[in-house]
Design a protein around this motif. Structure first.
Motif, short mmCIF file in Angstrom:
data_model
loop_
_atom_site.label_atom_id
_atom_site.label_comp_id
_atom_site.label_asym_id
_atom_site.label_seq_id
_atom_site.Cartn_x
_atom_site.Cartn_y
_atom_site.Cartn_z
N ALA A 349 0.74 -1.25 0.24
CA ALA A 349 0.01 0.08 -0.27
C ALA A 349 0.89 1.29 0.05
CB ALA A 349 -0.94 -0.03 1.28
N ALA A 350 1.91 1.16 0.84
CA ALA A 350 2.91 2.32 0.96
C ALA A 350 3.49 2.43 -0.52
CB ALA A 350 3.95 2.11 1.88
N TYR A 351 3.82 1.43 -1.31
CA TYR A 351 4.48 1.61 -2.41
C TYR A 351 3.57 2.20 -3.47
CZ TYR A 351 6.34 0.12 -7.08
OH TYR A 351 6.74 -0.09 -8.28
N VAL A 352 2.42 1.72 -3.47
CA VAL A 352 1.47 2.41 -4.54
C VAL A 352 1.26 3.83 -4.07
CG1 VAL A 352 -1.13 2.28 -5.26
CG2 VAL A 352 0.30 0.07 -4.99
N VAL A 353 1.04 4.24 -2.89
CA VAL A 353 0.85 5.66 -2.83
C VAL A 353 1.82 6.41 -3.00
CG1 VAL A 353 0.90 7.25 -0.68
CG2 VAL A 353 -0.50 5.14 -0.40
N TYR A 354 3.50 6.06 -3.12
CA TYR A 354 4.45 6.56 -3.34
C TYR A 354 4.50 6.58 -5.06
CZ TYR A 354 9.22 7.80 -4.56
OH TYR A 354 10.38 8.31 -5.04
N VAL A 355 4.04 5.79 -5.80
CA VAL A 355 4.06 5.90 -7.13
C VAL A 355 3.03 6.80 -7.52
CG1 VAL A 355 3.53 4.72 -9.17
CG2 VAL A 355 5.06 3.46 -7.46
N VAL A 356 1.89 6.81 -6.96
CA VAL A 356 0.84 7.84 -7.56
C VAL A 356 1.25 9.18 -6.84
CG1 VAL A 356 -1.59 8.54 -6.97
CG2 VAL A 356 -1.09 6.05 -7.17
N LEU A 357 1.67 9.38 -5.87
CA LEU A 357 2.17 10.78 -5.41
C LEU A 357 3.24 11.30 -6.35
CD1 LEU A 357 2.28 10.59 -1.54
CD2 LEU A 357 0.49 11.77 -3.01
N GLN A 358 4.18 10.28 -6.79
CA GLN A 358 5.13 10.91 -7.67
C GLN A 358 5.00 11.00 -9.07
OE1 GLN A 358 7.84 7.79 -8.85
NE2 GLN A 358 9.59 9.18 -8.52
N PRO A 367 7.48 14.84 2.33
CA PRO A 367 7.12 14.07 3.76
C PRO A 367 7.08 12.68 3.69
CG PRO A 367 5.50 15.47 3.23
CD PRO A 367 6.43 15.66 1.87
N PHE A 368 6.29 11.91 2.47
CA PHE A 368 6.14 10.73 2.82
C PHE A 368 7.23 9.92 2.28
CE2 PHE A 368 4.66 6.72 0.69
CZ PHE A 368 3.98 6.27 1.26
N SER A 369 8.13 10.49 1.45
CA SER A 369 9.34 9.78 1.34
C SER A 369 10.36 9.92 2.35
CB SER A 369 9.85 10.43 -0.16
OG SER A 369 9.19 10.33 -1.10
N ALA A 370 10.31 10.95 3.20
CA ALA A 370 11.25 11.01 4.19
C ALA A 370 11.05 10.12 5.25
CB ALA A 370 11.28 12.45 4.62
N ALA A 371 9.57 10.02 5.68
CA ALA A 371 9.19 9.11 6.69
C ALA A 371 9.41 7.54 6.18
CB ALA A 371 7.58 8.98 6.76
N MET A 372 9.46 7.41 5.12
CA MET A 372 9.59 6.01 4.66
C MET A 372 11.22 5.53 4.63
SD MET A 372 6.63 4.15 4.17
CE MET A 372 7.36 2.72 3.20
N LEU A 373 11.80 6.44 3.85
CA LEU A 373 13.10 6.39 3.91
C LEU A 373 14.04 6.31 5.21
CD1 LEU A 373 15.92 6.28 1.91
CD2 LEU A 373 15.85 8.46 1.81
N TRP A 374 13.67 7.20 6.06
CA TRP A 374 14.62 7.18 7.27
C TRP A 374 13.91 6.70 8.62
CZ3 TRP A 374 19.02 8.98 6.26
CH2 TRP A 374 19.18 9.69 5.27
N PHE A 375 12.66 6.20 8.56
CA PHE A 375 12.10 5.49 9.78
C PHE A 375 11.63 4.21 9.47
CE2 PHE A 375 11.59 10.12 10.57
CZ PHE A 375 12.06 10.11 11.69
N VAL A 376 10.60 4.19 8.54
CA VAL A 376 9.93 2.56 8.23
C VAL A 376 10.70 1.71 7.79
CG1 VAL A 376 8.04 1.65 7.00
CG2 VAL A 376 7.70 4.01 7.86
#
Length: 421
Positions: A349-358, A367-376
């Motif tokens: 679900a996070a991957y699809v959200v990223y692809v659509v936002l991009q 902010p979504f990319s930063a949260a995924m890259l540095w935390f999740v």
């Protein structure tokens, strides 16, 4: 976007699902006549059959001038197969991972992902690149079938030496096999009594016996349905891309990828419910290798495939990372449990959200990319490493326990007559 486009998209999906189901039945019937085990059937015949939609879509897309759709379909399908399909299947029924899957097949799938990334670095998957991918797949399939036949022949020979099952060798082997099956069922969190459903599967499921002629007709009809469905899906997807202002790569990574992965989902869920849980994992792992070796490989043999820079920078590395993540997940407890299935589904679900936002260049992308890259992602990686390390410790402890010599027993002590009478 017209109503005709929506209709073509829906009909294309239906034909792909129906064609994949018919093809699986036919291919499974043909494989049963060869005496191949359910796991090998999942890794080879069923994997090829369920990858046929990706092949049909990618070839048609490349010939129609949509190379991004061809690449996005394969990469997106491989990501969806592991994160979404395996995740949802594990939620339905925890999956057993055999030692062969963990030691051999998942590492080979990772190797295929590495090679796919390397050949795409120059922006084109050429004829020679495709030849390399396809040759690697052929070598894997041949080796898998040959080794499986030898192992099955060895087991049959061992069984013939003790046909009644009263001998020490045959009885011990069967007891050990039963114990291993019960242990794997316990690790997966299911009742070992589910073996009855597994037996039903072997007599009426994917590996059931079919007349060769009927199975061949199923294969031909399934391929025909897949080809027609693929043409409709590619046409509808290209219309969607232009109507939504999205690239054909994004459409391939999301809509088409999920659509062409539906046969894998149906096959894996049915196999898991019926007790063939090793076939469910084998279908996904084998399908991902077929997607790279056969779909990308054979498509580039027909026509060179241009790979978008975004796919090289992001999507292909994500496909490799997802393949690597499956290894510790399957290794811990030799099973994919429900909570691990939820983890995979959440990441998809996070991957699809990223692809659509991009694709939409949305303000929330940073902010979504930063949260995924540095935390999740780092926390998940550390967690998986910790679980794998703990599992290795358990295995090492079991080996050391088995290697310890058994202390000798003193007969005098046992009988209580140690002193003179």
């Amino acid at each position: 976007m017209s109503a005709l486009t929506v209709l073509a998209l829906a009909v294309g999906f239906v034909l792909l699902i129906g064609g994949g189901e018919v093809l699986v039945r036919g291919a499974g019937g043909l494989a049963a006549t060869l005496g191949i085990s359910p796991l090998v059937v999942g890794l080879t015949v069923v994997a090829f059959a369920t990858s046929a939609p990706e092949f049909a879509v990618s070839v048609d897309a490349a010939l129609s001038g949509y190379p991004g759709l061809a690449v996005g379909n394969v990469v997106g399908s491989n990501i969806a197969n592991i994160l979404l399909i395996l995740g949802l299947t594990a939620i339905v029924a925890p999956l057993v991972a055999t030692s062969r899957i963990v030691r051999v097949d998942i590492p080979i799938m990772v190797l295929f992902s590495v090679v796919a990334l390397l050949v795409a670095l120059d922006g084109t998957i050429s004829f020679l690149d495709g030849l390399l991918l396809f040759a690697g797949l052929v070598a894997y399939v041949v080796a898998t079938i040959v080794i499986s036949r030898k192992q099955d022949g060895g087991r049959a020979a061992a069984a013939s030496e003790d046909p009644v099952g009263d001998g020490a060798g045959g009885g011990a082997a069967r007891d050990a096999a039963a114990g291993d099956d019960a242990a794997r069922d316990a690790a997966a969190g299911d009742d070992p009594a589910g073996g009855a459903s597994a037996g039903e599967t072997r007599s009426s499921g994917v590996a059931s016996s079919h007349p060769v002629l009927v199975s061949s007709v199923f294969v031909v009809v399934g391929v025909a349905l897949l080809v027609v469905g693929a043409r409709l899906l590619v046409a509808a997807a290209s219309d969607l891309a232009s109507a939504w202002g999205m690239s054909d790569l994004v459409i391939g990574l999301t809509v088409v990828a999920v659509g062409t992965s539906l046969p894998e989902f149906a096959t894996s869920v049915v196999a898991a419910i019926r007790g063939e849980r090793d076939l469910a994992i084998g279908n996904i792992v084998g399908s991902n290798m077929f997607n790279i070796g056969a779909v990308l490989g054979m498509t580039s043999l027909i026509t060179p495939i241009d790979v978008a820079p975004g796919a090289v920078r992001f999507d292909l590395p994500i496909m490799l990372a997802v393949s690597l993540a499956l290894l510790p997940i399957a290794f811990t407890g030799m099973a994919i449990k429900r909570w691990e299935g939820l983890l995979f589904t959440g990441f998809y679900a996070a991957y699809v959200v990223y692809v659509v936002l991009q694709a939409a260049d949305h303000d929330a992308l940073d902010p979504f990319s930063a949260a995924m890259l540095w935390f999740v992602i780092p926390i998940t990686a550390l967690w998986l490493i910790g679980l794998a390390t703990y599992e290795l410790g358990l295995l090492r402890g079991r080996r050391q326990a088995r290697a310890r010599p058994v202390p000798a027993h003193d007969g005098a002590t046992d009988t209580g007559t140690g002193g003179p009478g």
